[in-house]
Enzyme design. Structure first.
Site, short mmCIF file in Angstrom:
data_model
loop_
_atom_site.label_atom_id
_atom_site.label_comp_id
_atom_site.label_asym_id
_atom_site.label_seq_id
_atom_site.Cartn_x
_atom_site.Cartn_y
_atom_site.Cartn_z
N LYS A 9 0.83 -1.16 0.02
CA LYS A 9 0.07 -0.04 -0.15
C LYS A 9 0.75 1.36 -0.02
O LYS A 9 2.03 1.23 0.14
CB LYS A 9 -0.87 -0.01 1.14
CG LYS A 9 -1.96 -1.18 1.09
CD LYS A 9 -3.05 -1.05 2.52
CE LYS A 9 -3.89 -2.12 2.44
NZ LYS A 9 -5.26 -1.64 3.32
N GLU A 131 -9.08 -11.62 -7.41
CA GLU A 131 -8.15 -10.43 -7.13
C GLU A 131 -7.17 -10.78 -8.27
O GLU A 131 -6.82 -9.56 -8.78
CB GLU A 131 -7.85 -10.24 -5.83
CG GLU A 131 -8.98 -9.74 -4.79
CD GLU A 131 -8.88 -9.51 -3.15
OE1 GLU A 131 -7.42 -9.82 -3.12
OE2 GLU A 131 -9.48 -9.35 -2.60
#
Ligand code: ADP
Length: 144
Positions: A9, A131
């Site tokens: 992230k 995903e």
């Protein structure tokens, strides 16, 4: 062999700890079979985080997740989906078990809802399959 989708992230990218996190994955015996840097668009984030898109904190999540590019990876190992989630620790880094990535490298101010928890990883075989397909085409994945 199982595959899981991982996103390093923006907090990992901006504080330059991606190498440290990837070292943990390699030390755990996971094989990197796909890796790229991408900017997450609002549309992609809304799809990826459909299960929280109606929560009051979602705008903060969207702003955070698009604040820098992320590093998307597909990792492979036996049982990796559960093992990876164990290595990460729970969502809130202040609640995460000692030794987990989120406990050691995550950030959150007590009492505030914004959280910087370093890594996303798929939480089930169904999520992993969806995903991996969401972020990678087959030609970007390598068998070796
Ligand atoms: P996880 O990333 O552990 O699978 P979720 O899928 O529930 O957790 O949530 C996705 C992301 O949204 C979290 O990693 C975190 O960045 C953010 N988030 C989740 N719950 C909250 C919350 N209550 N307040 C603020 N941000 C949250």
């Amino acid at each position: 062999m199982e595959r899981t989708l991982v996103l390093l992230k923006p907090d990992a990218v901006s504080t330059r700890i991606c190498g440290k996190v990837i070292a943990r994955f390699e030390e755990a015996g996971f094989t990197i079979i796909g890796c790229k840097m991408i900017t997450l668009t609002p549309e992609l984030l809304r799809e990826h985080y459909a299960h929280i898109a109606d929560k009051p904190f979602y705008p903060d999540v969207e702003a955070f997740m698009s604040s820098t590019p992320v590093i998307a990876m597909v990792l492979e190992a036996d049982g990796i989906i559960a093992t990876m989630r164990d290595m990460l620790g729970v969502t809130d880094c202040l609640q995460a078990a000692p030794g987990t990535i989120r406990a050691e490298l995550g950030n959150k101010e007590p009492g505030k809802s914004k959280m910087y928890n370093v890594v996303h990883a798929s939480d089930s075989p169904e999520a992993a399959q969806a995903e991996v397909r969401r972020f990678f085409v087959e030609s970007e994945l390598f068998a070796y």
